[in-house]
Design an enzyme around this catalytic site. Sequence first.
Site, PDB file in Angstrom:
ATOM      1  N   ARG A  87       2.693 -10.943   7.242  1.00  0.00           N
ATOM      2  CA  ARG A  87       2.250 -12.251   7.750  1.00  0.00           C
ATOM      3  C   ARG A  87       3.429 -13.123   8.167  1.00  0.00           C
ATOM      4  NH1 ARG A  87      -0.714 -11.422   3.423  1.00  0.00           N
ATOM      5  NH2 ARG A  87      -2.922 -11.029   3.650  1.00  0.00           N
TER       6      ARG A  87
ATOM      7  N   HIS B  89      -6.353  -2.665  -1.380  1.00  0.00           N
ATOM      8  CA  HIS B  89      -6.330  -2.606   0.083  1.00  0.00           C
ATOM      9  C   HIS B  89      -5.958  -1.221   0.617  1.00  0.00           C
ATOM     10  CE1 HIS B  89      -5.647  -7.265   0.018  1.00  0.00           C
ATOM     11  NE2 HIS B  89      -6.891  -6.918  -0.205  1.00  0.00           N
TER      12      HIS B  89
ATOM     13  N   SER C 165       0.339 -15.157  -3.465  1.00  0.00           N
ATOM     14  CA  SER C 165      -0.019 -16.568  -3.287  1.00  0.00           C
ATOM     15  C   SER C 165      -1.442 -16.848  -3.759  1.00  0.00           C
ATOM     16  CB  SER C 165       0.108 -16.948  -1.806  1.00  0.00           C
ATOM     17  OG  SER C 165      -0.710 -16.094  -1.028  1.00  0.00           O
TER      18      SER C 165
ATOM     19  N   ILE D 154       9.755 -11.825  -8.867  1.00  0.00           N
ATOM     20  CA  ILE D 154       9.155 -11.008  -9.918  1.00  0.00           C
ATOM     21  C   ILE D 154      10.127  -9.955 -10.456  1.00  0.00           C
ATOM     22  CG2 ILE D 154       8.052  -9.524  -8.163  1.00  0.00           C
ATOM     23  CD1 ILE D 154       6.271 -10.318 -11.366  1.00  0.00           C
TER      24      ILE D 154
END
Length: 240
Positions: A35, A120, A190, A230
């Site tokens: 994105r 996904h 997010s 992370i």
Amino acid sequence: MGEVEQLKRWVKESDNIVFFGGAGVSTESGIPDFRSVDGLYNQQYDYPPETIISHSFYKANPEEFYRFYKDRMLFTDAKPNMAHQVLAKLEGQGKLRAVITQNIDGLHQAAGSKEVMELHGSVHRNYCTRCGKFYGLEDILSMDGVPRCACGGIIKPDVVLYEEGLDEGILQKSVSYIRHADMLIIGGTSMVVYPAAGLVNYYNGNKLVVINKSVTPMDGQADLVITGKIGEVFSQLMEV
């Protein structure tokens, strides 16, 4: 007690941890979030990324879909980072029950994780839309343009495109893992992509941890919020 110390203590006390992760888990392995549109992208493509990786676009423009897919979504040189490695280690110790991921890169399995719920799908699985024959990632990369099966059918990656539904079986298993978890760690996401983001509402415990570089809608519900990458945060768990 510092935030990371708190995280360490909870991990030590828990034996039914579930991890829910997104694109931020893979960016430290050099896989950019598709994105994030850069200047190079704008020179090469006439459509926004969400349009190109939609089901209707794939059906109407398979050549353009595959040009984007091979260019922007396949990173064969990427290696698991510290986040992937620590999660695999925690599973090996019997502490972590499952990884639920929005990523399609297979890096959790490459690190050694066994129980991975791929919401996904995965770039490593590809199927002929006509006869169902399986093709690996190498097969796709070795074909120019739109990959085709020996039977003549178009080969489609086993990834969930926009406008497509998630696999019900994987969703149900993910809900069950989250519901029974004594600790839920959300990392590198997010939390705005649904229905995946809604899954965390099934958590009933009091050790909800959010680790992300930026603010998420879940921060207010979390029992512990750690701002950071992370992999860097997890590297401090290795003494656990």
